[in-house]
Design a protein around this motif. Structure first.
Motif, mmCIF file in Angstrom:
data_model
loop_
_atom_site.group_PDB
_atom_site.id
_atom_site.type_symbol
_atom_site.label_atom_id
_atom_site.label_comp_id
_atom_site.label_asym_id
_atom_site.label_seq_id
_atom_site.Cartn_x
_atom_site.Cartn_y
_atom_site.Cartn_z
ATOM 1 N N MET A 187 0.823 -1.207 0.000
ATOM 2 C CA MET A 187 0.000 0.000 0.000
ATOM 3 C C MET A 187 0.859 1.259 0.000
ATOM 4 N N ASP A 188 0.273 2.341 -0.538
ATOM 5 C CA ASP A 188 0.979 3.606 -0.530
ATOM 6 C C ASP A 188 0.932 4.185 0.885
ATOM 7 N N PRO A 189 1.864 5.069 1.225
ATOM 8 C CA PRO A 189 1.948 5.609 2.584
ATOM 9 C C PRO A 189 0.662 6.273 3.075
ATOM 10 N N LEU A 190 -0.038 6.971 2.188
ATOM 11 C CA LEU A 190 -1.268 7.655 2.592
ATOM 12 C C LEU A 190 -2.325 6.662 3.044
ATOM 13 N N THR A 191 -2.454 5.576 2.279
ATOM 14 C CA THR A 191 -3.435 4.547 2.627
ATOM 15 C C THR A 191 -3.091 3.905 3.969
ATOM 16 N N LYS A 192 -1.818 3.571 4.141
ATOM 17 C CA LYS A 192 -1.399 2.924 5.381
ATOM 18 C C LYS A 192 -1.626 3.821 6.594
ATOM 19 N N SER A 193 -1.479 5.111 6.395
ATOM 20 C CA SER A 193 -1.634 6.029 7.523
ATOM 21 C C SER A 193 -3.073 6.118 8.008
ATOM 22 N N LYS A 194 -4.018 5.654 7.194
ATOM 23 C CA LYS A 194 -5.432 5.744 7.568
ATOM 24 C C LYS A 194 -5.875 4.596 8.472
ATOM 25 N N ILE A 195 -5.117 3.526 8.521
ATOM 26 C CA ILE A 195 -5.503 2.357 9.303
ATOM 27 C C ILE A 195 -4.591 2.229 10.516
ATOM 28 N N ILE A 196 -5.172 2.257 11.703
ATOM 29 C CA ILE A 196 -4.395 2.174 12.931
ATOM 30 C C ILE A 196 -4.963 1.068 13.818
ATOM 31 N N PHE A 197 -4.128 0.084 14.140
ATOM 32 C CA PHE A 197 -4.534 -0.998 15.035
ATOM 33 C C PHE A 197 -4.167 -0.613 16.463
ATOM 34 N N CYS A 198 -5.128 -0.708 17.344
ATOM 35 C CA CYS A 198 -4.911 -0.356 18.750
ATOM 36 C C CYS A 198 -5.350 -1.516 19.631
ATOM 37 N N SER A 199 -4.620 -1.753 20.689
ATOM 38 C CA SER A 199 -5.024 -2.795 21.635
ATOM 39 C C SER A 199 -4.416 -2.535 23.000
ATOM 40 N N GLN A 200 -5.145 -2.870 24.021
ATOM 41 C CA GLN A 200 -4.702 -2.797 25.399
ATOM 42 C C GLN A 200 -4.112 -1.418 25.739
ATOM 43 N N LYS A 201 -3.071 -1.381 26.556
ATOM 44 C CA LYS A 201 -2.513 -0.117 27.032
ATOM 45 C C LYS A 201 -1.902 0.703 25.900
ATOM 46 N N SER A 202 -1.198 0.035 25.001
ATOM 47 C CA SER A 202 -0.576 0.763 23.896
ATOM 48 C C SER A 202 -1.635 1.392 22.996
ATOM 49 N N GLY A 203 -2.759 0.703 22.856
ATOM 50 C CA GLY A 203 -3.850 1.230 22.043
ATOM 51 C C GLY A 203 -4.450 2.475 22.652
ATOM 52 N N LYS A 204 -4.603 2.464 23.969
ATOM 53 C CA LYS A 204 -5.153 3.633 24.665
ATOM 54 C C LYS A 204 -4.221 4.834 24.522
ATOM 55 N N LYS A 205 -2.913 4.559 24.532
ATOM 56 C CA LYS A 205 -1.947 5.632 24.378
ATOM 57 C C LYS A 205 -2.059 6.247 22.988
ATOM 58 N N THR A 206 -2.248 5.393 21.995
ATOM 59 C CA THR A 206 -2.404 5.876 20.625
ATOM 60 C C THR A 206 -3.647 6.749 20.491
ATOM 61 N N LEU A 207 -4.757 6.286 21.058
ATOM 62 C CA LEU A 207 -5.998 7.042 20.984
ATOM 63 C C LEU A 207 -5.884 8.365 21.726
ATOM 64 N N ASN A 208 -5.115 8.373 22.801
ATOM 65 C CA ASN A 208 -4.964 9.580 23.611
ATOM 66 C C ASN A 208 -4.313 10.715 22.827
ATOM 67 N N ASN A 209 -3.567 10.375 21.797
ATOM 68 C CA ASN A 209 -2.918 11.400 20.984
ATOM 69 C C ASN A 209 -3.919 12.199 20.163
ATOM 70 N N ASP A 210 -5.017 11.565 19.779
ATOM 71 C CA ASP A 210 -5.973 12.207 18.874
ATOM 72 C C ASP A 210 -7.322 12.547 19.509
ATOM 73 N N PHE A 211 -7.576 12.035 20.703
ATOM 74 C CA PHE A 211 -8.887 12.234 21.315
ATOM 75 C C PHE A 211 -8.765 12.693 22.764
ATOM 76 N N ASP A 212 -9.746 13.438 23.222
ATOM 77 C CA ASP A 212 -9.869 13.724 24.646
ATOM 78 C C ASP A 212 -10.493 12.485 25.265
ATOM 79 N N MET A 213 -9.748 11.809 26.118
ATOM 80 C CA MET A 213 -10.199 10.515 26.625
ATOM 81 C C MET A 213 -11.438 10.606 27.512
ATOM 82 N N ASP A 214 -11.771 11.806 27.970
ATOM 83 C CA ASP A 214 -12.992 11.949 28.762
ATOM 84 C C ASP A 214 -14.204 12.228 27.878
ATOM 85 N N LYS A 215 -13.979 12.171 26.537
ATOM 86 C CA LYS A 215 -15.077 12.444 25.621
ATOM 87 C C LYS A 215 -15.321 11.328 24.610
ATOM 88 N N ILE A 216 -14.607 10.200 24.737
ATOM 89 C CA ILE A 216 -14.855 9.079 23.831
ATOM 90 C C ILE A 216 -15.408 7.899 24.632
#
Length: 375
Positions: free
Chosen positions: A313-342
């Motif tokens: 896949m091209d870099p743009l396509t790959k950047s759209k898909i993010i796998f998150c799981s457990q603690k590391s996943g929460k850290k990833t989500l915390n970068n883009d979301f206010d965790m008290d609002k999701i």
């Protein structure tokens, strides 16, 4: 595997379409069909709007996310979904805001994009222009086809005619019928019943925003409650339209998709036929509408397949898909979301109110569930 494809291809704008056999629209999009390429003249007003929208855009993210001054609190005790005239007016105002300037970044040089849009608009009939969901539809198709105007014209004509024939407006206006009408519209009544039935478990709905204002479309595959493929797709179309309207209110065109695979089993995986049809609609009729997909707690087999196809896949396509799981996943989500609002299923720190389909459909299209007045 099928559900992985269902997730991955949500955001892709591939040049090779997933076609449904004997579909009249697929036939209409035959690559061999000739479409005259117009010259740049008699520029349509909408083309000028494209330039204005981008020239006026800015990256100010100081938005009052989650609140809308036009939202009206429903104090009625009637639980049957209905929308009064004031609520319909609110939604019109929300739609008008979504057709203003866009904060989405340009993909190509401004002159190249604006000239491409002019050519696309000149190739459309007045009826087709009136079918455009907003002023930037031509620009999105131009970008999805990587600047190929000829392909973009074919794709936008296809998408606009699909919107008309599929009855997208009947789905989005299903809850806008005047409750005092003595002769209810049977089509709208059928759409209301369908959407309510498909949404009772909260398997798919617009709720909240990322840090800058892109609407979130939540997906909970384990909550699948339908075996009717066609109704399932109609519900997806409605929910996509709703999330898009919510993003539009904040001058964005793209949405975020959060998929929670916790508790997922093959029993709730959609049939291949439904998956193909779903992918076809999203790919051909909603180009450049998905900013990013977060797959939370996806099964191992999904990750294995992803690691196989990712190098292709091209870099743009790959950047759209993010796998998150457990603690590391929460850290990833915390970068883009206010965790008290999701949603708490994605590591949210505050327990949001439980989804209620009837409340959801009483709200204007440009409000997500978490924007219910009175919260």
């Amino acid at each position: 595997y099928c559900c992985l494809l269902f997730t991955i291809y949500l955001s892709l704008n591939l040049s090779q379409a997933t076609h449904i056999s004997q579909d009249k629209y697929t036939v209409a999009m035959d690559e061999n069909a000739e479409i005259p390429l117009p010259s740049v003249s008699n520029v349509d007003v909408a083309a000028s709007a494209e330039t204005c929208n981008h020239n006026e855009s800015n990256n100010d993210s100081s938005l009052n996310i989650g609140k809308d001054e036009n939202a009206q609190e429903d104090n009625g005790s009637d639980s049957n979904p209905k929308v009064l005239s004031t609520l319909a007016q609110d939604d019109r105002q929300g739609k008008e805001r979504s057709m203003g300037k866009t904060k989405e970044k340009r993909m190509f040089d401004s002159d190249l994009e604006d000239n491409g849009v002019r050519k696309i608009l000149e190739a459309l009939t007045e009826e087709e222009k009136n079918l455009m969901p907003d002023e930037n539809e031509a620009m999105r198709h131009f970008r999805a086809e990587k600047g190929d105007v000829k392909k973009a014209i074919k794709k936008i004509k296809y998408a606009l005619n699909w919107r008309k024939d599929y009855g997208v407006s009947k789905l989005t206006s299903a809850f806008y019928e005047d409750s005092s009408s003595t002769t209810p519209n049977p089509d709208l009544a059928a759409s209301r019943a369908l959407l309510l039935e498909e949404s009772m478990t909260g398997k798919l709905y617009a709720g909240g925003y990322d840090r800058v204002g892109h609407a979130i479309l939540y997906m909970f595959p384990k909550n699948e409650c339908s075996t009717n493929g066609e109704n399932n797709i109609k519900n997806v179309v409605y929910q996509m339209e709703r999330a898009i309207a919510c993003s539009g209110k904040n001058n964005f065109e793209k949405i975020i998709i959060l998929v929670d695979f916790t508790g997922w089993t093959m029993k709730v995986a959609p049939p291949i036929k439904v998956t193909k049809q779903f992918l076809h609609v999203l790919q051909e009729c909603y180009p450049e509408r998905c900013l990013r997909i977060y797959a939370y707690n996806a099964p191992i087999i999904f990750r294995v397949f992803w690691n196989i196809v990712k190098p292709l896949m091209d870099p743009l396509t790959k950047s759209k898909i993010i796998f998150c799981s457990q603690k590391s996943g929460k850290k990833t989500l915390n970068n883009d979301f206010d965790m008290d609002k999701i949603h708490q299923n994605f590591g949210g720190t505050v327990e949001l109110r439980k989804f209620d389909a009837e409340e959801y459909f009483q709200m204007p299209m440009h409000l997500s569930f978490d924007e219910k007045a009175g919260d």
